[in-house]
Design an enzyme around this catalytic site. Structure first.
Site, PDB file in Angstrom:
ATOM      1  N   SER A 208       0.790  -1.225   0.000  1.00 57.30           N
ATOM      2  CA  SER A 208       0.000   0.000   0.000  1.00 57.30           C
ATOM      3  C   SER A 208       0.823   1.276   0.000  1.00 57.30           C
ATOM      4  O   SER A 208       0.321   2.330  -0.400  1.00 57.30           O
ATOM      5  CB  SER A 208      -0.944   0.014   1.207  1.00 57.30           C
ATOM      6  OG  SER A 208      -0.209  -0.038   2.418  1.00 57.30           O
ATOM      7  N   HIS A 236      -5.477  -3.412  -2.442  1.00 57.23           N
ATOM      8  CA  HIS A 236      -5.097  -2.492  -3.519  1.00 57.23           C
ATOM      9  C   HIS A 236      -4.892  -3.220  -4.846  1.00 57.23           C
ATOM     10  O   HIS A 236      -4.360  -2.632  -5.788  1.00 57.23           O
ATOM     11  CB  HIS A 236      -3.823  -1.740  -3.137  1.00 57.23           C
ATOM     12  CG  HIS A 236      -3.999  -0.818  -1.977  1.00 57.23           C
ATOM     13  ND1 HIS A 236      -4.432   0.489  -2.107  1.00 57.23           N
ATOM     14  CD2 HIS A 236      -3.822  -1.030  -0.645  1.00 57.23           C
ATOM     15  CE1 HIS A 236      -4.492   1.045  -0.918  1.00 57.23           C
ATOM     16  NE2 HIS A 236      -4.131   0.142  -0.013  1.00 57.23           N
ATOM     17  N   LYS A 267     -11.680   1.033  -1.500  1.00 59.23           N
ATOM     18  CA  LYS A 267     -10.811   1.573  -2.535  1.00 59.23           C
ATOM     19  C   LYS A 267     -11.553   1.577  -3.866  1.00 59.23           C
ATOM     20  O   LYS A 267     -12.412   2.418  -4.090  1.00 59.23           O
ATOM     21  CB  LYS A 267      -9.504   0.779  -2.612  1.00 59.23           C
ATOM     22  CG  LYS A 267      -8.461   1.244  -1.607  1.00 59.23           C
ATOM     23  CD  LYS A 267      -8.530   0.571  -0.312  1.00 59.23           C
ATOM     24  CE  LYS A 267      -7.475   1.036   0.666  1.00 59.23           C
ATOM     25  NZ  LYS A 267      -7.791   0.667   2.041  1.00 59.23           N
TER      26      LYS A 267
END
Length: 418
Positions: A208, A236, A267
């Protein structure tokens, strides 16, 4: 000179802050809080980069303190937080089902929307079953507390997300670390564990802060060689890489080899919440023994509906993932060409490594003045003297926005020599 002196005092305070907190002797456990002055000094120097109030965040742009900025500091990878279909799905869910379910999934907090999202997630990730948590953080806590017993070893990359390391602290097993993406060190760790003990390798798919990928092919090879289970936190990765955003395991062609895929809706999927997907029997075990799902109120209907709609759009419009990666590739190439140190990133997370903590904080302040919002990341989130500006990109950034950000970053590089 006055501001420079203040920044020097901030640097000195930052250098001493953890020594002060960890070594201070007092009969009052709160005294360390009263003695901790770094935050006050950062505010005085106007370089406190955290808990910023963002008035409005419309994908590639945000309004911060009344000023419109190019947003290079969010994880809204596919721009779906501003997608009208996603917003309408959340509105409709509130109208039909209310704002909260007021209980845990175990007792009274499971809704048909949860089950529908789990069904579609499992199909999307090519797994038998999935389980939805209230946050991505809780997903990793649930995995470790359910599956890692006192005779098991949890094997972690040193750069793993804090939710994994915190989950390790809560699990009953032993935790060992290997150097970041160092396969020789991972094998050394695996060799040191007696054969009769269970082994779980748990790793970020996309790291990240650094934006690099786990060496999943070689991690999987070693997992097979030493009879270890493999868990990938793809917070991610899902929505970012792989076919239609299916994530790191899909990107490497290892979906059948990775035992569990965890992730988040906060996200690319434009909501809040987390998940884990894998074999049905394993998911059932996590459902009944993962402490974070047993003792937390469930994800509210609006958040579930937003994530579900985002998941569907991501599959219907894979061009969003393509645009995202074209923007990321353009920025990686441009920044490297201009001499920025961006490490080994291969993703839309692009760190700009600047060194000292105070330099990162000062650059954050000056970039914000120029209308570019980034994240300043300092020790202990990164190694000492490896402070960085974390930039991240979306499918919705225009080339004009990216080029303007590059011009401003270049101006800062020339002025601050990093």
């Amino acid at each position: 000179m006055e501001e420079l002196a203040t920044e020097n005092s901030v640097q000195e305070s930052l250098a001493n802050r953890y020594k002060l907190i960890n070594n201070k002797t007092s009969n009052d456990p709160f005294q360390k809080a009263y003695d901790f002055d770094s935050i006050d000094l950062m505010r005085q120097a106007n370089c406190y980069a955290y808990y910023q109030t963002i008035d409005q965040n419309e994908g590639p742009e945000a309004i911060v303190n009344g000023k419109t900025c190019t947003m290079l500091g969010s994880n809204n990878y596919l721009g779906l937080t501003i997608e009208p279909r996603v917003r309408q799905a959340a509105i409709d869910a509130i109208a039909q089902f209310g704002t909260s379910l007021t209980g845990s999934r175990l007792l009274n907090g499971t809704h048909a929307l949860h089950e529908k999202l789990e069904e579609e997630l499992a199909k999307f990730l090519n797994k038998e079953a999935a389980l939805v948590f209230t946050t991505g953080y809780q997903a990793n806590i649930g995995i470790t507390t359910a599956l890692v017993g006192k005779n098991d070893y949890l094997i972690l990359d040193k750069f793993n997300h804090a939710s994994i390391t915190d989950g390790a602290d809560l699990a009953k097993g032993k935790t060992v670390y290997y150097q970041h993406n160092d396969m020789n060190d991972l094998e050394r760790v695996l060799q040191s564990i007696p054969e009769e003990h269970g082994k779980v390798i748990m790793v970020d798919g996309v790291f990240s802060m650094e934006g690099d990928l786990a060496d999943l092919p070689n991690i999987n090879r070693l997992a097979k060689k030493y009879s270890a289970r493999l868990v990938v936190d793809d917070a991610h990765g899902v929505g970012v890489i792989g076919e239609a955003g299916r994530g790191t395991a899909n990107y490497f062609g290892l979906e059948d080899d990775v035992d569990l895929i965890a992730g988040t809706f906060s996200k690319a999927l434009a909501s809040i919440g987390g998940f884990v997907a894998g074999d049905r029997k394993v998911i059932e075990s996590i459902k009944h023994f993962g402490r974070s799902i047993l003792f937390s109120a469930s994800l509210p209907p609006a958040s579930v509906a937003a994530a579900l709609e985002s998941l569907r759009i991501m599959q219907q419009e894979p061009q969003r993932v393509d645009r995202l990666n074209k923007n990321a590739q353009y920025m990686r190439e441009q920044l490297r060409t201009r001499g920025f140190n961006i490490g080994h990133t291969e993703t839309p997370i692009i760190p700009i490594i600047v060194g000292e903590d105070i330099k990162a904080l000062t650059l954050w302040r000056e970039l914000l003045k120029e209308g570019v919002y980034v994240n300043a990341v300092i020790y202990p989130a990164v190694a000492r003297n490896q402070a960085l500006l974390r930039t991240s990109y979306t499918s919705e950034h225009s080339r004009e926005q990216l080029d303007r950000a590059l011009e401003i970053l270049q101006k800062m590089k020339n002025s601050y020599q990093f």
